[in-house]
Motif scaffolding. Structure first.
Motif, mmCIF file in Angstrom:
data_model
loop_
_atom_site.group_PDB
_atom_site.id
_atom_site.type_symbol
_atom_site.label_atom_id
_atom_site.label_comp_id
_atom_site.label_asym_id
_atom_site.label_seq_id
_atom_site.Cartn_x
_atom_site.Cartn_y
_atom_site.Cartn_z
ATOM 1 N N SER A 179 -3.597 7.869 -3.712
ATOM 2 C CA SER A 179 -4.117 7.693 -2.355
ATOM 3 C C SER A 179 -3.820 8.969 -1.559
ATOM 4 O O SER A 179 -3.045 9.834 -1.995
ATOM 5 N N HIS A 190 -0.581 0.141 -8.058
ATOM 6 C CA HIS A 190 -1.551 -0.166 -7.006
ATOM 7 C C HIS A 190 -2.017 -1.596 -7.279
ATOM 8 O O HIS A 190 -2.867 -1.812 -8.151
ATOM 9 N N THR A 242 -5.868 -1.787 -5.769
ATOM 10 C CA THR A 242 -6.791 -0.650 -5.730
ATOM 11 C C THR A 242 -6.755 0.112 -7.040
ATOM 12 O O THR A 242 -5.939 -0.166 -7.918
ATOM 13 N N ASP A 263 -0.186 9.119 -1.235
ATOM 14 C CA ASP A 263 0.455 9.567 -2.482
ATOM 15 C C ASP A 263 0.393 11.087 -2.589
ATOM 16 O O ASP A 263 1.376 11.733 -2.970
ATOM 17 N N VAL A 299 0.798 -1.232 0.000
ATOM 18 C CA VAL A 299 0.000 0.000 0.000
ATOM 19 C C VAL A 299 0.830 1.281 0.000
ATOM 20 O O VAL A 299 0.277 2.377 -0.003
ATOM 21 N N ARG A 300 2.147 1.170 0.004
ATOM 22 C CA ARG A 300 3.023 2.346 -0.024
ATOM 23 C C ARG A 300 4.260 2.024 -0.849
ATOM 24 O O ARG A 300 4.659 0.873 -0.964
#
Length: 141
Positions: free
Chosen positions: A96, A88, A91, A99, A58-59
């Motif tokens: 995000s 991603h 997702t 981001d 997620v990062r």
């Protein structure tokens, strides 16, 4: 701070560069993949895949030594930073909150490749400036 729109035209990616980005994203999944695109006059000419220092789904982060190495390669080839890429894996292809908060390059395009639908990966691109997101059309040539 005001930033003028640097690239009013679409982000035009050669098919070979898009394919490299897609391969890198699939190879790193389920973690986010990342890298930089160098080119001239806003047109990407080369993709520089980098390791995701966060090793996270997620990062992403590019380690300072990798960023320095790639920026030296880009500048040494007479190019400029055109885009910052990341994937991603699960997702949508949209920045995000993280981001947006960590977007420190206002004149670079942020290219995000979603693998959420494995049958139809989706690449979208954005300028992220002062917390505002502006989409840039993507054309794969």
């Amino acid at each position: 701070m005001e930033h003028r729109l640097i690239q009013e035209r679409p982000l035009c990616l050669p098919r070979t560069i898009y394919d490299e980005m897609l391969r890198h994203a699939w190879a790193e999944a389920p973690l986010e993949a990342c890298g930089l695109l160098g080119g001239r006059e806003g047109r990407p000419e080369r993709f520089f895949p980098t390791p995701n220092a966060e090793k996270s789904p997620v990062r992403y982060a590019i380690a300072p030594r990798d960023l320095l190495r790639v920026m030296r390669e880009i500048e040494g080839a007479g190019m400029e930073l055109v885009a910052i890429f990341h994937s991603h894996p699960a997702t949508q292809a949209y920045p995000s909150a993280t981001d947006i908060r960590l977007a420190f390059w206002p004149d670079a395009v942020y290219a995000i490749l979603s693998l959420a639908d494995p049958a139809a990966p989706l690449l979208r691109a954005f300028f992220i400036r002062d917390g505002k997101v502006q989409e840039v059309p993507v054309v794969i040539e």
